[in-house]
Write an enzyme that holds these catalytic residues in place. Structure first.
Site, PDB file in Angstrom:
ATOM      1  N   GLU A  16      -5.858  -8.168  -0.832  1.00  9.42           N
ATOM      2  CA  GLU A  16      -6.532  -7.901   0.443  1.00  9.42           C
ATOM      3  C   GLU A  16      -7.964  -7.479   0.163  1.00  9.42           C
ATOM      4  O   GLU A  16      -8.205  -6.692  -0.751  1.00  9.42           O
ATOM      5  CB  GLU A  16      -5.856  -6.758   1.229  1.00  9.42           C
ATOM      6  CG  GLU A  16      -4.507  -7.085   1.782  1.00  9.42           C
ATOM      7  CD  GLU A  16      -3.949  -5.972   2.668  1.00  9.42           C
ATOM      8  OE1 GLU A  16      -4.741  -5.223   3.283  1.00  9.42           O
ATOM      9  OE2 GLU A  16      -2.725  -5.855   2.721  1.00  9.42           O
ATOM     10  N   GLU A  43       0.823  -1.221   0.000  1.00  7.75           N
ATOM     11  CA  GLU A  43       0.000   0.000   0.000  1.00  7.75           C
ATOM     12  C   GLU A  43       0.852   1.265   0.000  1.00  7.75           C
ATOM     13  O   GLU A  43       0.685   2.157   0.841  1.00  7.75           O
ATOM     14  CB  GLU A  43      -0.950   0.006   1.203  1.00  7.75           C
ATOM     15  CG  GLU A  43      -2.025  -1.061   1.098  1.00  7.75           C
ATOM     16  CD  GLU A  43      -3.139  -0.924   2.130  1.00  7.75           C
ATOM     17  OE1 GLU A  43      -2.921  -0.298   3.170  1.00  7.75           O
ATOM     18  OE2 GLU A  43      -4.233  -1.463   1.889  1.00  7.75           O
TER      19      GLU A  43
HETATM   20  C1  BG6 Z   1      -4.328  -2.646   4.848  1.00  7.84           C
HETATM   21  C2  BG6 Z   1      -3.000  -3.176   5.271  1.00  7.84           C
HETATM   22  O1  BG6 Z   1      -4.258  -1.260   5.025  1.00  7.84           O
HETATM   23  O2  BG6 Z   1      -5.465  -2.928   5.564  1.00  7.84           O
HETATM   24  C3  BG6 Z   1      -3.056  -4.240   6.345  1.00  7.84           C
HETATM   25  O3  BG6 Z   1      -2.233  -3.610   4.189  1.00  7.84           O
HETATM   26  C4  BG6 Z   1      -4.164  -3.901   7.315  1.00  7.84           C
HETATM   27  O4  BG6 Z   1      -1.789  -4.329   6.943  1.00  7.84           O
HETATM   28  C5  BG6 Z   1      -5.484  -3.924   6.566  1.00  7.84           C
HETATM   29  O5  BG6 Z   1      -4.209  -4.745   8.417  1.00  7.84           O
HETATM   30  C6  BG6 Z   1      -6.702  -3.684   7.417  1.00  7.84           C
HETATM   31  O6  BG6 Z   1      -6.533  -2.562   8.202  1.00  7.84           O
HETATM   32  P1  BG6 Z   1      -6.714  -2.646   9.786  1.00  7.84           P
HETATM   33  O7  BG6 Z   1      -6.291  -1.359  10.288  1.00  7.84           O
HETATM   34  O8  BG6 Z   1      -8.152  -2.937   9.991  1.00  7.84           O
HETATM   35  O9  BG6 Z   1      -5.840  -3.765  10.223  1.00  7.84           O
END
Ligand code: BG6
Length: 478
Positions: free
Chosen positions: A375, A180
């Site tokens: 993701e 990211e």
């Molecule tokens: C993304 C990242 O921003 O979102 C992850 O690549 C992160 O590392 C994921 O965990 C979800 O965000 P959060 O803050 O809910 O863990």
């Protein structure tokens, strides 16, 4: 054309995604150095994580233990295999390989850990998909060099990349250079700048300028790593990793539409550089008009051009919305407004499955490269019943709604998609807040925000659901 009864393309990479610092724990084991993730305390949605100067006694740092994957990974990989995973996305903690970041020789115990982890995956028919820098770096590089403010970081990163590429050349095919990378568009947030670039802001400095400077060094390091990786193994597929949040205009007023376009240009210029090998003209103009005086050399520009990526890895959780602010410069901290047409998660993230199809088409039209959704998921509070069940139908609904749009993008729109790895396939420490209670997993980990709990693993209802999706190659998503 209908998507009913039709499966995803053969060889589609179903799996799950995590990052080293959010699940491994063992923060001092095997010679590991202190990482930027190790100096962030527990926060909440309302209270940002504190960034301390080193580890301060009496404060709680959730990443130190995380979910203890460092010791328990064989059990977890077995569960992933039971779900039918074809791939598993994780990252390599830079501090396990180079504890301080500026050593000339790597740490053998750290390298051996990932050898063992990747072997365990491969033994279970799961190919590792690896991010090199996922929101962490050696804290020493922050203290000693100012993080990615400093050009020297390019060489330190390349030393790290080279060692990893050579060591795992026969175990890993899909790589990503920086997680990211574009989240630092949020340059006013201390947390974002530390995790992306190892930058601790100094009073009075121009934060936007430093964001562009650090990102430039990272983009050069990424492009050089792409070239290096291809020399080490021509079969490597090396991608970027972009946080995709499509940005909509709140209304059809031309000024709103124009502002949303500029917001998209600002958030995704990183992808322009990764994929096209050049900076867009509007941004060069901005560098000039703002007198940023960035250190960008002719040699850097050649490296960017020669090191374009093989595919676009991206995360997708939400869409954003903006309205005209009267000035054509996007500031993510202040300019987002609520979209009345979509719901939001408990953490205020706009839930928008259609935005994912839109985003996949947007990427494809703009860059003509394969995509990999590395993701996606819903952070939610799960309840474990007295008989150890977790009925997470809301997660199944969220993922089904997104998979439907993915399928439409692939089968109707013709988007070339490599795979799909939902985030936090096993519960882990949230990056933004450090909480355990913000859960994404198919596997529940018995651990509370303060680190208490048995750490035992339990299958949620979504475990069986995802197992079936994989077994049928998505044919029943409709
Ligand atoms: C993304 C990242 O921003 O979102 C992850 O690549 C992160 O590392 C994921 O965990 C979800 O965000 P959060 O803050 O809910 O863990």
């Amino acid at each position: 054309m209908t998507i009913k009864g039709r499966a995803f393309p053969e060889g589609f990479l179903w799996g799950g995604a995590v990052a080293a610092h959010q699940l491994e724990g063992g923060y001092k084991e095997g010679g590991k150095g202190l990482s930027t993730a190790d100096i962030m305390t527990l926060g909440t949605n309302e209270r940002p994580r504190e960034i301390t100067d080193g580890v301060v006694a009496g404060k709680y740092y959730p990443n130190h233990q995380a979910i203890d994957f460092y010791h328990r990974y064989p059990e977890d990989i077995e569960l992933f295999a039971e779900m039918g995973f074809k791939c598993f996305r994780t990252s390599i903690a830079w501090t396990r390989i180079f504890p301080n970041g500026d050593e000339s020789e790597p740490n053998e115990a750290g390298l051996q850990f990932y050898d063992d982890l990747f072997d365990e995956c491969l033994k279970n028919g799961i190919q590792p998909v690896v991010t090199l820098a996922h929101f962490e770096m050696p804290y020493h590089l922050v203290k000693q060099y100012g993080g990615w403010r400093n050009r020297k970081l390019i060489q330190f990163y390349l030393n790290f990349a080279k060692v990893c590429f050579e060591r795992y050349r026969d175990k890993v095919t899909y790589w990503m250079t920086f997680n990211e990378i574009n989240n630092q568009t949020n340059f006013e947030s201390d947390g974002a700048m530390l995790t992306d670039s190892g930058i601790i802001h100094q009073p009075g400095e121009n934060r936007e300028r430093w964001m562009y400077q650090a990102a430039h060094y990272e983009l050069v390091a990424s492009a050089a790593a792409v070239q290096l990786g291809h020399q080490i193994n021509p079969d490597f597929q090396i991608g970027c990793m972009i946080a995709m949040c499509p940005i909509y205009p709140l209304t059809a007023a031309p000024a709103d539409v124009l502002f949303a376009q500029r917001a998209m240009q600002t958030r995704f210029y990183f992808a322009d550089v990764h994929c096209n090998g050049t900076y867009p003209q509007w941004l060069r103009n901005r560098f000039e008009s703002e007198h940023f005086n960035l250190d960008i050399t002719a040699e850097d520009l050649k490296i960017l051009q020669a090191g374009t990526v093989d595919y676009i890895g991206f995360s997708y959780y939400m869409s954003f919305t903006v309205k005209d602010t009267g000035k054509l410069a996007y500031n993510e901290e202040h300019d987002l407004v609520k979209n009345p047409y979509v719901k939001a998660s408990d953490w205020g993230w706009q839930v928008d499955p259609v935005g994912l199809r839109y985003a996949m088409n947007w990427f494809t039209d703009r860059y003509h490269l394969p995509l990999f959704i590395v993701e996606n998921g819903l952070g939610a509070i799960d309840k474990k019943t007295a008989d150890n069940q977790i009925h997470d139908d809301y997660r199944i609904d969220y993922l089904t709604d997104h998979l439907r749009q993915i399928k439409l993008a692939v089968l109707e729109d013709g988007v070339d998609l490599i795979g799909y790895t939902p985030w936090g396939c096993i519960d882990l420490v949230a990056a933004s807040t450090g909480q355990m209670s913000k859960r994404y997993g198919f596997i529940y980990v018995d651990e509370n925000d303060d680190g208490s709990g048995s750490l035992k693993r339990y299958k949620k209802d979504s475990f069986t659901w995802f197992q079936h999706v994989i077994a049928t190659n998505g044919a029943e998503i409709e």
